[in-house]
Write a protein that holds these residues in place. Structure first.
Motif, mmCIF file in Angstrom:
data_model
loop_
_atom_site.group_PDB
_atom_site.id
_atom_site.type_symbol
_atom_site.label_atom_id
_atom_site.label_comp_id
_atom_site.label_asym_id
_atom_site.label_seq_id
_atom_site.Cartn_x
_atom_site.Cartn_y
_atom_site.Cartn_z
ATOM 1 N N LYS A 70 42.993 40.311 40.701
ATOM 2 C CA LYS A 70 41.554 40.528 40.923
ATOM 3 C C LYS A 70 40.801 39.208 41.004
ATOM 4 C CE LYS A 70 41.768 44.910 38.551
ATOM 5 N NZ LYS A 70 41.505 45.617 37.306
ATOM 6 N N THR A 71 41.015 38.350 40.012
ATOM 7 C CA THR A 71 40.374 37.038 40.009
ATOM 8 C C THR A 71 41.426 35.979 39.689
ATOM 9 O OG1 THR A 71 39.778 37.225 37.674
ATOM 10 C CG2 THR A 71 38.115 37.910 39.268
ATOM 11 N N HIS B 220 34.476 33.051 46.124
ATOM 12 C CA HIS B 220 35.051 34.408 46.015
ATOM 13 C C HIS B 220 36.001 34.753 47.156
ATOM 14 C CE1 HIS B 220 32.517 35.034 42.584
ATOM 15 N NE2 HIS B 220 31.475 34.671 43.285
ATOM 16 N N GLY C 36 44.133 37.217 43.906
ATOM 17 C CA GLY C 36 42.816 37.301 43.290
ATOM 18 C C GLY C 36 41.780 36.498 44.066
ATOM 19 N N ARG C 37 40.556 36.624 43.606
ATOM 20 C CA ARG C 37 39.423 35.921 44.236
ATOM 21 C C ARG C 37 39.063 34.673 43.438
ATOM 22 N NH1 ARG C 37 37.115 38.273 48.374
ATOM 23 N NH2 ARG C 37 37.492 40.479 48.732
ATOM 24 N N TYR C 38 38.704 33.618 44.199
ATOM 25 C CA TYR C 38 38.166 32.398 43.579
ATOM 26 C C TYR C 38 37.007 31.921 44.443
ATOM 27 C CZ TYR C 38 37.545 27.511 42.387
ATOM 28 O OH TYR C 38 36.975 26.305 42.027
#
Length: 164
Positions: free
Chosen positions: A33-34, A137, A162-164
């Protein structure tokens, strides 16, 4: 009802990706997810390590696994290993791919750079580069391809890092 839908969606998102009996998932602290705090590229203050990836059901004859790392939201590095392609040796039907550092072609655990990242400028590297979107993101992914001794691809699974 809303809670049930949320629970079902959470279960779906945490389920490992599958291709036949071949599955791939992330080991903690990665959750898909992240991007974990501190796991971003070194130029942005992180460690830049690859995520630990847990594989099971590897096809018979698999001797190595290619992993293509991509930033789905940044077109120049969004597919085909834009953040680099690494070759991990494996034995048996399951494996945990170890974390290895970014920005180098000298990797531990027998891991080799198959193709370096296509990043340019200050982000250019002879190897893999970690998530480096500056926290915009972007979604990072990995495509995992088991290969046999002749280099033939035996399967393919794509997972979200995941998102960054």
């Amino acid at each position: 009802m809303k809670w049930i839908l949320s629970a079902a969606l959470a279960l779906l998102l945490s389920t490992p990706a599958m291709a036949g009996d071949f599955t791939a998932g992330l080991a903690a602290p990665w959750n898909g997810k992240t991007i974990p705090k501190g796991a971003q590229c070194g130029q942005q203050g992180g460690s830049g390590l690859t995520p630990p990836i847990v594989l099971s059901g590897l096809p018979k004859g698999t001797v190595a696994v290619l992993v293509e790392y991509d930033d789905r939201d940044y077109r120049p590095l969004s597919s085909g290993g834009g953040h680099g392609i690494l070759l991990y040796p494996v034995k048996g039907s399951s494996a945990t791919l170890p974390q290895v550092p970014e920005m180098t072609a000298k990797l531990p655990h027998g891991v080799r750079v198959y193709k370096p990242s296509r990043a340019s400028g200050k982000f250019k590297t002879p190897g893999f580069i970690g998530p480096c979107s500056g926290g915009r993101h972007n979604m990072y992914t990995a495509t995992i391809k088991p290969i046999d001794g002749q280099g033939q691809v035996l399967g393919k699974v794509k997972i979200k890092l995941g998102r960054y």
